[in-house]
Scaffold this active site. Structure first.
Site, mmCIF file in Angstrom:
data_model
loop_
_atom_site.group_PDB
_atom_site.id
_atom_site.type_symbol
_atom_site.label_atom_id
_atom_site.label_comp_id
_atom_site.label_asym_id
_atom_site.label_seq_id
_atom_site.Cartn_x
_atom_site.Cartn_y
_atom_site.Cartn_z
ATOM 1 N N CYS A 84 -5.472 -2.513 -3.742
ATOM 2 C CA CYS A 84 -5.709 -1.215 -3.088
ATOM 3 C C CYS A 84 -6.043 -0.164 -4.138
ATOM 4 O O CYS A 84 -5.431 -0.122 -5.201
ATOM 5 C CB CYS A 84 -4.469 -0.766 -2.322
ATOM 6 N N HIS A 85 -6.988 0.691 -3.800
ATOM 7 C CA HIS A 85 -7.343 1.791 -4.688
ATOM 8 C C HIS A 85 -6.335 2.924 -4.530
ATOM 9 O O HIS A 85 -5.927 3.222 -3.408
ATOM 10 C CB HIS A 85 -8.739 2.330 -4.336
ATOM 11 N N MET A 121 -4.420 0.567 4.848
ATOM 12 C CA MET A 121 -3.244 -0.020 4.197
ATOM 13 C C MET A 121 -2.150 1.023 3.995
ATOM 14 O O MET A 121 -0.963 0.708 4.082
ATOM 15 C CB MET A 121 -3.628 -0.674 2.864
ATOM 16 N N ASP A 136 17.675 -0.486 7.110
ATOM 17 C CA ASP A 136 18.649 -0.304 6.031
ATOM 18 C C ASP A 136 19.702 0.740 6.394
ATOM 19 O O ASP A 136 20.890 0.545 6.145
ATOM 20 C CB ASP A 136 17.937 0.088 4.735
#
EC number: 4.6.1.17
Length: 166
Positions: A84-85, A121, A136
């Protein structure tokens, strides 16, 4: 035996002609407004859902922490996903929507940039990490919480055009 990957280069942009991974060169692409929206859901027992809704979690602000984690994750996507950029993100919006019918939460992320490549993304990473953080923060209440249906809902901008889930 040597394989010729040249015929796949146009479709599999992260492979070179030998089949090795590569980062796509976006230096010649025009910057455009890019936006992506992703979603997922976190399912839990009714008692866990009610405790979170009432703010009765041993770890504190479950939803606020999950929202911040999603925002932070979107900004770190290039550190987490190898090809990914790194992108300048102009807007990140995370929603954790209570859904008593699951019971649990619908998570939505919208990410926007002006860049040479898309933010799909980043939106997916934001949803994923928000969901993981919700787990969590609530695992002291329940271990069987389930993270489900993380997917891209839409994207706009760029050469490949717009996409919207059907």
């Amino acid at each position: 035996m040597t394989r010729d990957f040249s015929k796949f280069e146009q479709n599999l942009t992260h492979l070179d002609s030998e089949g090795a991974v590569k980062m796509v060169d976006v230096s010649t692409k025009v910057q455009t407004i890019r936006q992506a929206e992703a979603a997922g859901q976190v399912r839990m027992l009714p008692e866990t859902f009610e405790a979170i809704q009432r703010g009765n979690s041993p770890k504190g602000d479950v939803l606020g922490t999950a929202k911040l984690a999603g925002i932070m994750a979107a900004k770190q996507t290039a550190q987490l996903i190898p090809l990914c950029h790194p992108l300048p993100l102009q807007k990140i919006d995370i929603e954790l929507i209570p859904d008593p019918h699951l019971p649990g939460y619908q998570i939505r992320a919208m990410v926007k940039t002006k860049a040479e490549t898309g933010v799909e993304m980043e939106a997916l990473t934001a949803v994923s990490v928000a969901a993981l953080t919700l787990y969590d923060m609530a695992k002291a209440l329940e271990k069987s919480i389930s993270i489900e249906l993380i997917r891209l809902l839409s994207k706009s901008g760029g050469k490949s055009g717009d996409y919207m889930v059907k």
